[in-house]
Design an enzyme around this catalytic site. Sequence first.
Site, short mmCIF file in Angstrom:
data_model
loop_
_atom_site.label_atom_id
_atom_site.label_comp_id
_atom_site.label_asym_id
_atom_site.label_seq_id
_atom_site.Cartn_x
_atom_site.Cartn_y
_atom_site.Cartn_z
N LYS A 253 40.47 35.14 48.96
CA LYS A 253 41.27 34.40 49.27
C LYS A 253 42.56 34.60 50.50
CE LYS A 253 40.14 32.31 44.79
NZ LYS A 253 40.42 32.36 43.63
N1 GLU Z 1 40.47 35.56 37.06
C1 GLU Z 1 39.82 36.61 37.66
C2 GLU Z 1 39.52 36.42 39.20
O1 GLU Z 1 39.46 35.45 39.75
C3 GLU Z 1 38.50 37.18 37.21
C4 GLU Z 1 38.74 37.44 35.80
C5 GLU Z 1 37.73 38.21 35.20
O2 GLU Z 1 36.36 37.65 35.43
O3 GLU Z 1 37.25 38.80 34.06
O4 GLU Z 1 39.59 37.37 39.88
#
Ligand code: GLU
Length: 307
Positions: A253
């Site tokens: 992003k």
């Molecule tokens: N929230 C994390 C991200 O969007 C991913 C976390 C995970 O899969 O452990 O990069």
Amino acid sequence: MAAAAIAEQRVVGRFAPSPTGPLHAGSLVAALASWLDARARRGRWLLRIEDVDTPRCVPGMDAVILAQLAGCGLHPDGPVWYQSRRGDAYAAALQRLAGAGLAYPCDCTRREIDDALAARGIAHARFAERVYPGICRPRADGGGGPRGRPRRAWRLRADGIVHWADRRLGAQVQDVAAEVGDFVLRRADGVWAYQLAVVVDDAAQGITDVVRGADLADNTARQILLQRALGLPTPRYLHTPLVRGADGQKLSKQNGAAPLDLARPVAALQAAAAVLGLPPIDAPAPATWLMRALPAWAGMIAALGNP
Ligand code: GLU
């Protein structure tokens, strides 16, 4: 006997996006792989919105992500979890760690950490993680500890070399003390760190299989240390290949990756599948495409030899 018990354990997978922007071609790879992996073994697939780092989260982005997933035929098997509502569980975990002497408060500024590292001849590379030099870590001689400033972070005492096996990447090892140091569980501004939130929630949701992008692989050893410290089970891990942009950097992003084109969801799924090494699948709509992809995923995982 043990093998039978493992085979019978119901698989629970998850996709855990941070609502900092819409899903793009790279995030769909992790979403699709985690869905295929759970469903190919008749397991459940859960969705968790990782909105702990509230300053980076975009209001309403959770709904956008849910709609994008639904457009690709990916529907969670249960209510969506939000980390912003899980503060009590994280606080309880931190309290347990602190009570056991495994976590300690730290009121170092970034500057102090850099100065301490520089004094040891370690220059801090921009964007690189700082290995915490242990300034506030309580010492056996009574030394260490914070200096009494009101704003404090909390850190885990990270001792030990962690060996773990990734289902795709194979044997992994990290000396967490040397490569990361005592890492943050709660920031000085009160924000819960990703490492603590993810470990507490993976356990609370009964996740047996974490499938996520390879950029997160080097967090795994820290998460395993935390699981051990909290007496929680360690799930299996599989880290998926990354999609790279024209500049060779991981698509993200932050570098402006285009949101998924929901006018052509089958093409988006097809592109994600190609990154995962799956063959082209012919189907008119996402639901049929996904059903046809299941045996291909199962075959690929079996060929890896680490089911
Ligand atoms: N929230 C994390 C991200 O969007 C991913 C976390 C995970 O899969 O452990 O990069």
